[in-house]
Design an enzyme around this catalytic site. Structure first.
Site, PDB file in Angstrom:
ATOM      1  N   LYS A  95       0.844  -1.206   0.000  1.00 52.51           N
ATOM      2  CA  LYS A  95       0.000   0.000   0.000  1.00 52.51           C
ATOM      3  C   LYS A  95       0.869   1.242   0.000  1.00 52.51           C
ATOM      4  CE  LYS A  95      -1.809   2.593   3.091  1.00 52.51           C
ATOM      5  NZ  LYS A  95      -1.597   3.880   2.394  1.00 52.51           N
ATOM      6  N   GLU A 109      10.123   0.590  10.279  1.00 52.36           N
ATOM      7  CA  GLU A 109      11.126   1.624   9.982  1.00 52.36           C
ATOM      8  C   GLU A 109      10.452   2.951  10.270  1.00 52.36           C
ATOM      9  OE1 GLU A 109      14.127   0.886   9.075  1.00 52.36           O
ATOM     10  OE2 GLU A 109      13.917  -1.194   8.466  1.00 52.36           O
ATOM     11  N   CYS A 120      13.702  10.286   6.879  1.00 52.92           N
ATOM     12  CA  CYS A 120      13.763   9.794   8.258  1.00 52.92           C
ATOM     13  C   CYS A 120      15.176   9.926   8.804  1.00 52.92           C
ATOM     14  CB  CYS A 120      13.315   8.345   8.289  1.00 52.92           C
ATOM     15  SG  CYS A 120      14.179   7.353   7.071  1.00 52.92           S
ATOM     16  N   GLU A 168      10.312  15.074  15.536  1.00 53.42           N
ATOM     17  CA  GLU A 168      10.690  15.005  14.123  1.00 53.42           C
ATOM     18  C   GLU A 168       9.885  16.041  13.337  1.00 53.42           C
ATOM     19  OE1 GLU A 168       9.406  11.559  11.892  1.00 53.42           O
ATOM     20  OE2 GLU A 168      11.405  11.403  11.001  1.00 53.42           O
TER      21      GLU A 168
HETATM   22  P1  NAD Z   1       2.508   7.933   8.302  1.00 55.92           P
HETATM   23  O1  NAD Z   1       2.831   7.023   9.420  1.00 55.92           O
HETATM   24  O2  NAD Z   1       1.452   8.940   8.486  1.00 55.92           O
HETATM   25  O3  NAD Z   1       2.082   7.092   7.010  1.00 55.92           O
HETATM   26  C1  NAD Z   1       2.884   6.087   6.476  1.00 55.92           C
HETATM   27  C2  NAD Z   1       1.999   5.074   5.795  1.00 55.92           C
HETATM   28  O4  NAD Z   1       1.152   4.474   6.757  1.00 55.92           O
HETATM   29  C3  NAD Z   1       1.079   5.651   4.724  1.00 55.92           C
HETATM   30  O5  NAD Z   1       0.970   4.736   3.659  1.00 55.92           O
HETATM   31  C4  NAD Z   1      -0.253   5.752   5.453  1.00 55.92           C
HETATM   32  O6  NAD Z   1      -1.360   5.685   4.593  1.00 55.92           O
HETATM   33  C5  NAD Z   1      -0.195   4.541   6.343  1.00 55.92           C
HETATM   34  N1  NAD Z   1      -1.044   4.612   7.536  1.00 55.92           N
HETATM   35  C6  NAD Z   1      -1.461   5.711   8.216  1.00 55.92           C
HETATM   36  N2  NAD Z   1      -2.250   5.352   9.252  1.00 55.92           N
HETATM   37  C7  NAD Z   1      -2.339   3.995   9.228  1.00 55.92           C
HETATM   38  C8  NAD Z   1      -2.998   3.029  10.037  1.00 55.92           C
HETATM   39  N3  NAD Z   1      -3.742   3.376  11.080  1.00 55.92           N
HETATM   40  N4  NAD Z   1      -2.865   1.731   9.732  1.00 55.92           N
HETATM   41  C9  NAD Z   1      -2.097   1.344   8.691  1.00 55.92           C
HETATM   42  N5  NAD Z   1      -1.453   2.211   7.876  1.00 55.92           N
HETATM   43  C10 NAD Z   1      -1.570   3.527   8.141  1.00 55.92           C
HETATM   44  O7  NAD Z   1       3.884   8.573   7.903  1.00 55.92           O
HETATM   45  P2  NAD Z   1       4.141   9.673   6.781  1.00 55.92           P
HETATM   46  O8  NAD Z   1       3.820  10.990   7.355  1.00 55.92           O
HETATM   47  O9  NAD Z   1       3.505   9.249   5.517  1.00 55.92           O
HETATM   48  O10 NAD Z   1       5.727   9.496   6.559  1.00 55.92           O
HETATM   49  C11 NAD Z   1       6.639  10.180   7.259  1.00 55.92           C
HETATM   50  C12 NAD Z   1       7.182   9.321   8.392  1.00 55.92           C
HETATM   51  O11 NAD Z   1       7.847   8.174   7.866  1.00 55.92           O
HETATM   52  C13 NAD Z   1       8.245  10.038   9.195  1.00 55.92           C
HETATM   53  O12 NAD Z   1       8.070   9.806  10.558  1.00 55.92           O
HETATM   54  C14 NAD Z   1       9.539   9.391   8.727  1.00 55.92           C
HETATM   55  O13 NAD Z   1      10.609   9.466   9.619  1.00 55.92           O
HETATM   56  C15 NAD Z   1       9.110   8.003   8.491  1.00 55.92           C
HETATM   57  N6  NAD Z   1      10.071   7.311   7.611  1.00 55.92           N
HETATM   58  C16 NAD Z   1      10.866   6.345   8.147  1.00 55.92           C
HETATM   59  C17 NAD Z   1      11.810   5.701   7.362  1.00 55.92           C
HETATM   60  C18 NAD Z   1      12.725   4.645   7.923  1.00 55.92           C
HETATM   61  O14 NAD Z   1      13.276   3.875   7.142  1.00 55.92           O
HETATM   62  N7  NAD Z   1      12.912   4.554   9.228  1.00 55.92           N
HETATM   63  C19 NAD Z   1      11.928   6.053   6.020  1.00 55.92           C
HETATM   64  C20 NAD Z   1      11.106   7.051   5.519  1.00 55.92           C
HETATM   65  C21 NAD Z   1      10.171   7.667   6.328  1.00 55.92           C
END
Ligand code: NAD
Length: 489
Positions: A174, A249, A283, A383
């Site tokens: 997804k 992650e 991230c 963050e």
């Molecule tokens: P997010 O957690 O809001 O969303 C990430 C994904 O999760 C999206 O596809 C979203 O639709 C889905 N999602 C949201 N709520 C959900 C739920 N209740 N159940 C299942 N899926 C759900 O994060 P974001 O704002 O899209 O991305 C930014 C974040 O990602 C930052 O915190 C960043 O640090 C992190 N990130 C981490 C890494 C890593 O490798 N550690 C890499 C890139 C980004």
């Protein structure tokens, strides 16, 4: 431009069961790019069913043949590099020069790495007691759900799918609701190079609906998630129903330490890349600059000059070095941290607002922002995920290690010094999944990527990643043993 806008399920591009549509926008001016089919629970169920059906044949296919499909996909990605980079740039706001130089080549390289690994993942024979043969198979887990964020969408297709597919799992991925377009293009290429129907399913949808269903689905055996720490917690809760394996992650708050003996021009350039590349939406961004007090002024002078000179503009212009953030909501969130910083006594040294000019008015732009703050301030703990870096000074090594480790995160961090012993000593002291010495944000398909503490567990890439997509099965054979006389009559 021709976008793929349907769900990819069972090898076909299909409409959503109840006709939902997600509008995806160009963050440069918030114009509409496309309406993409929105997966809801029924579509996730269909995708999981397709993956389950495909699994027996896929797991039994010769590993070299699975690998060959991934290698062909890597070639196809390279031959469609311009188109893929353009889609990524339009949908996310990544400068096209970055999409061409980093995102697309790294995607191809990762699929290629795992394609090559497919037939090298071996089990083992354990030297057990005489009379028995004990061997360990590394078996695929089954159907895996993968949920990714919007900051590097095309790259994450390879980080997530590469190891899972190479190990013989089937996938339901997804993408984030904000940036579904490049993953659907990758799906087109997967179909073209001959992945069997159902082995990969790509289902854009909202997190609370499609993501939640995938995370709790009883037919999914592992959930691999990249995203925020808050959502990571929800994923863990949703996974409990069938005790899925979970890989997380999550967020980060990277410390980037500049010692007083650092090569300052290199540290200035590297630190700017660490936090401003991809508009800071990474991230692993080096979002906390920790400067030794002896070189702080000199470093800052050069760093602010460099940050002020970054060319902000339309991401599809090849001259652009920094594009817009990926959404207006996120831009507002990033800017809200300027007020938070001021309220806590921080000082905005640069930026803190949108760049001036008619060309930026409708887009999600934020200037490179540099804020002087104290380690306990919210801007140093939370963050921000934008082109926003905090600056703090330190006196000695012990103090800086303490500051660096004092957040809930533990993803990536860096340090700049010419002292070899100190470099290794401090790297070991940092509570972090990755450390960069005299460089920042290096990643390679062979090198495990991931964090500790609030940054999650499990690793993308490298042997760790593929091993995480398998289970060990231990098989015992009596080859010549006199069994002990328990219950022998
Ligand atoms: P997010 O957690 O809001 O969303 C990430 C994904 O999760 C999206 O596809 C979203 O639709 C889905 N999602 C949201 N709520 C959900 C739920 N209740 N159940 C299942 N899926 C759900 O994060 P974001 O704002 O899209 O991305 C930014 C974040 O990602 C930052 O915190 C960043 O640090 C992190 N990130 C981490 C890494 C890593 O490798 N550690 C890499 C890139 C980004």
């Amino acid at each position: 431009m021709d976008f793929q806008t349907k769900l990819f399920i069972g090898g076909e591009f299909v409409d959503a069961a109840d006709g939902g549509v997600i509008e995806t926008l160009n963050p440069h001016d918030n114009s509409r790019l496309a309406g993409v089919a929105e997966a809801r629970a029924a579509d996730i169920d269909r995708a999981v069913a397709a993956a389950s059906k495909a699994f027996p044949a896929w797991r039994n296919m010769a590993a070299a043949d699975r690998g060959r499909l991934l290698l062909r996909l890597a070639d196809a990605i390279e031959s469609h590099a311009d188109e893929l980079a353009r889609v990524e740039s339009l949908d996310t706001g990544h400068p096209i020069r970055d999409a061409l130089a980093l995102d697309v080549p790294r995607t191809a390289a990762t699929f290629r790495y795992f394609g090559g690994m497919a037939d090298k993942l071996q089990g083992s024979v354990v030297p057990v007691e005489q009379g028995f043969l004990n061997y360990v198979l590394r078996e695929p887990i089954g159907v895996v759900g993968q949920i990714v964020p919007w900051n590097f969408p095309i790259m994450f297709t390879s980080w997530k799918m590469g190891p899972a597919l190479a190990a013989g799992n089937c996938v339901v991925l997804k993408p984030a609701e904000l940036t579904p377009l490049s993953s659907l293009k990758v799906a087109e290429l997967m179909r073209e190079v001959g992945f069997p129907p159902g082995v990969v399913n790509i289902v854009p949808g909202y997190g609370a609906v499609a993501g939640q269903r995938l995370a709790e689905h009883p037919g999914v055996q592992k959930i691999a998630f990249t995203g925020s720490t808050a959502t990571g917690r929800k994923i863990v809760e949703a996974s409990a129903g069938n005790l899925k394996r979970v890989q997380l992650e999550l967020g980060g708050k990277g410390a980037n330490i500049i010692f007083d003996d650092a090569d300052l021009p290199a540290a200035i350039g590297g630190s700017a890349f660490a936090v401003f590349h991809n508009q800071g939406q990474a991230c692993i961004a080096g979002s906390r600059l920790l400067l030794h007090e002896r070189i702080a002024d000199k470093f800052l002078d050069g760093f602010l000059k460099l940050a002020s000179s970054i060319r902000i503009g339309d991401p599809v212009d090849p001259a652009t070095e920094m594009g817009p953030l990926t959404s207006m909501m996120h831009r507002d969130r990033v800017l809200s941290y300027c007020k938070i910083a001021r309220d806590e006594g921080g000082e905005i040294l640069l930026g803190g607002k949108a760049p001036a000019g008619a060309q930026f008015e409708r887009g999600c732009y934020v200037m490179p922002t540099v804020v002087r703050a104290r380690p306990a301030d919210r801007v140093c703990q939370e963050e921000v995920f934008g082109p926003f870096v905090t600056v703090t000074t330190f006196k000695d090594e012990n103090e800086v290690i303490e500051i660096a480790n004092n957040t809930v995160y533990g993803l990536g961090g860096g340090l700049w010094t010419r002292d070899l012993s100190r470099a290794h000593r401090v790297a070991r002291s940092m509570i972090s999944g990755m450390v960069w010495i005299n460089c920042y944000k290096r990643a390679n398909p062979g090198s495990p990527f991931g964090g500790v503490r609030g940054s999650g567990y499990g690793r993308d890439m490298g042997f760790e990643a593929i091993t995480d997509y398998t289970s060990a099965k231990s098989i015992w054979v009596n080859v010549d043993a006199n069994l002990p006389p328990f219950y022998r009559r």
